[in-house]
Design a protein around this motif. Sequence first.
Motif, PDB file in Angstrom:
ATOM      1  N   LEU A   1       0.844  -1.198   0.000  1.00  0.00           N
ATOM      2  CA  LEU A   1       0.000   0.000   0.000  1.00  0.00           C
ATOM      3  C   LEU A   1       0.882   1.251   0.000  1.00  0.00           C
ATOM      4  N   PHE A   2       1.961   1.218   0.779  1.00  0.00           N
ATOM      5  CA  PHE A   2       2.909   2.336   0.790  1.00  0.00           C
ATOM      6  C   PHE A   2       3.498   2.572  -0.589  1.00  0.00           C
ATOM      7  N   ASP A   3       3.716   1.488  -1.326  1.00  0.00           N
ATOM      8  CA  ASP A   3       4.295   1.603  -2.662  1.00  0.00           C
ATOM      9  C   ASP A   3       3.274   1.991  -3.727  1.00  0.00           C
ATOM     10  N   GLY A   4       2.009   2.124  -3.341  1.00  0.00           N
ATOM     11  CA  GLY A   4       0.979   2.583  -4.264  1.00  0.00           C
ATOM     12  C   GLY A   4       0.283   1.492  -5.047  1.00  0.00           C
ATOM     13  N   TYR A   5       0.428   0.229  -4.628  1.00  0.00           N
ATOM     14  CA  TYR A   5      -0.231  -0.870  -5.332  1.00  0.00           C
ATOM     15  C   TYR A   5      -1.726  -0.869  -5.054  1.00  0.00           C
ATOM     16  N   SER A   6      -2.501  -1.307  -6.029  1.00  0.00           N
ATOM     17  CA  SER A   6      -3.945  -1.433  -5.858  1.00  0.00           C
ATOM     18  C   SER A   6      -4.259  -2.744  -5.140  1.00  0.00           C
ATOM     19  N   MET A   7      -5.490  -2.858  -4.650  1.00  0.00           N
ATOM     20  CA  MET A   7      -5.922  -4.079  -3.970  1.00  0.00           C
ATOM     21  C   MET A   7      -5.806  -5.284  -4.912  1.00  0.00           C
ATOM     22  N   ARG A   8      -6.142  -5.067  -6.164  1.00  0.00           N
ATOM     23  CA  ARG A   8      -6.083  -6.144  -7.147  1.00  0.00           C
ATOM     24  C   ARG A   8      -4.650  -6.641  -7.336  1.00  0.00           C
ATOM     25  N   LYS A   9      -3.699  -5.695  -7.460  1.00  0.00           N
ATOM     26  CA  LYS A   9      -2.299  -6.080  -7.645  1.00  0.00           C
ATOM     27  C   LYS A   9      -1.758  -6.810  -6.422  1.00  0.00           C
ATOM     28  N   ILE A  10      -2.130  -6.331  -5.235  1.00  0.00           N
ATOM     29  CA  ILE A  10      -1.666  -6.992  -4.012  1.00  0.00           C
ATOM     30  C   ILE A  10      -2.247  -8.401  -3.932  1.00  0.00           C
ATOM     31  N   ALA A  11      -3.528  -8.540  -4.295  1.00  0.00           N
ATOM     32  CA  ALA A  11      -4.164  -9.861  -4.279  1.00  0.00           C
ATOM     33  C   ALA A  11      -3.467 -10.804  -5.251  1.00  0.00           C
ATOM     34  N   GLU A  12      -3.104 -10.310  -6.424  1.00  0.00           N
ATOM     35  CA  GLU A  12      -2.383 -11.139  -7.393  1.00  0.00           C
ATOM     36  C   GLU A  12      -1.028 -11.570  -6.845  1.00  0.00           C
ATOM     37  N   LYS A  13      -0.314 -10.653  -6.216  1.00  0.00           N
ATOM     38  CA  LYS A  13       1.006 -10.987  -5.666  1.00  0.00           C
ATOM     39  C   LYS A  13       0.912 -12.011  -4.545  1.00  0.00           C
ATOM     40  N   MET A  14      -0.148 -11.908  -3.720  1.00  0.00           N
ATOM     41  CA  MET A  14      -0.316 -12.829  -2.590  1.00  0.00           C
ATOM     42  C   MET A  14      -1.023 -14.119  -2.988  1.00  0.00           C
ATOM     43  N   ASN A  15      -1.600 -14.105  -4.206  1.00  0.00           N
ATOM     44  CA  ASN A  15      -2.362 -15.255  -4.698  1.00  0.00           C
ATOM     45  C   ASN A  15      -3.584 -15.536  -3.800  1.00  0.00           C
ATOM     46  N   VAL A  16      -4.273 -14.446  -3.436  1.00  0.00           N
ATOM     47  CA  VAL A  16      -5.510 -14.532  -2.647  1.00  0.00           C
ATOM     48  C   VAL A  16      -6.549 -13.634  -3.310  1.00  0.00           C
ATOM     49  N   SER A  17      -7.758 -13.648  -2.789  1.00  0.00           N
ATOM     50  CA  SER A  17      -8.814 -12.804  -3.356  1.00  0.00           C
ATOM     51  C   SER A  17      -8.684 -11.367  -2.859  1.00  0.00           C
ATOM     52  N   GLU A  18      -9.342 -10.461  -3.578  1.00  0.00           N
ATOM     53  CA  GLU A  18      -9.346  -9.054  -3.155  1.00  0.00           C
ATOM     54  C   GLU A  18     -10.062  -8.894  -1.820  1.00  0.00           C
ATOM     55  N   ALA A  19     -11.072  -9.702  -1.577  1.00  0.00           N
ATOM     56  CA  ALA A  19     -11.791  -9.637  -0.308  1.00  0.00           C
ATOM     57  C   ALA A  19     -10.867  -9.970   0.862  1.00  0.00           C
ATOM     58  N   THR A  20      -9.967 -10.909   0.659  1.00  0.00           N
ATOM     59  CA  THR A  20      -8.999 -11.251   1.701  1.00  0.00           C
ATOM     60  C   THR A  20      -8.064 -10.076   1.966  1.00  0.00           C
ATOM     61  N   VAL A  21      -7.624  -9.424   0.917  1.00  0.00           N
ATOM     62  CA  VAL A  21      -6.737  -8.269   1.068  1.00  0.00           C
ATOM     63  C   VAL A  21      -7.476  -7.147   1.794  1.00  0.00           C
ATOM     64  N   ARG A  22      -8.750  -6.960   1.484  1.00  0.00           N
ATOM     65  CA  ARG A  22      -9.545  -5.931   2.178  1.00  0.00           C
ATOM     66  C   ARG A  22      -9.673  -6.248   3.665  1.00  0.00           C
ATOM     67  N   ARG A  23      -9.858  -7.532   4.008  1.00  0.00           N
ATOM     68  CA  ARG A  23      -9.927  -7.923   5.426  1.00  0.00           C
ATOM     69  C   ARG A  23      -8.590  -7.666   6.117  1.00  0.00           C
ATOM     70  N   ILE A  24      -7.510  -7.956   5.424  1.00  0.00           N
ATOM     71  CA  ILE A  24      -6.182  -7.704   5.983  1.00  0.00           C
ATOM     72  C   ILE A  24      -5.991  -6.200   6.199  1.00  0.00           C
TER      73      ILE A  24
END
Length: 148
Positions: free
Chosen positions: A112-135
């Motif tokens: 998030l500090f680096d400016g990544y979107s929720m979708r990009k973070i989810a792709e990097k973690m190999n999880v859903s966007e909903a999981t990233v939102r919960r995190i």
Amino acid sequence: MLKGQTVEVKKYMLDQWLKDYHWMIEQIRVGKMQDEVVKTIEYEGAKVANYGIEATLPKASGGTSDPVSYEASRRTQFYVKRVLRYVWKVKEIQERASNVIGEREIFVLHHLFDGYSMRKIAEKMNVSEATVRRIRERILDDMLGKLL
């Protein structure tokens, strides 16, 4: 926020600051570069002669009547105040970031500090966007709960 002011930081404020963090850092960096340029130029208005025939001529009273310099001064003051607000917000986020302890939370926070979107973070973690939102919600709770 500014001198003598105290602000109670709410969850929605932290959320917005996290979204804007990367952008605010860039604005602060650009602002510091512009500040250096302004310091080297420093428009002081007309010079006044101390010697010779020019010294006997009437001098302008009051401030400058140059509308261009007035507008430049007004914009500079506004810009400085804006950059100071960004600095305060970034410092708040940075101070509270040390309260985040989970591995997944730290991973998401840094992206998030680096400016990544929720979708990009989810792709990097190999999880859903909903999981990233919960995190992200846990991150916000950690940042709010442990500092106050």
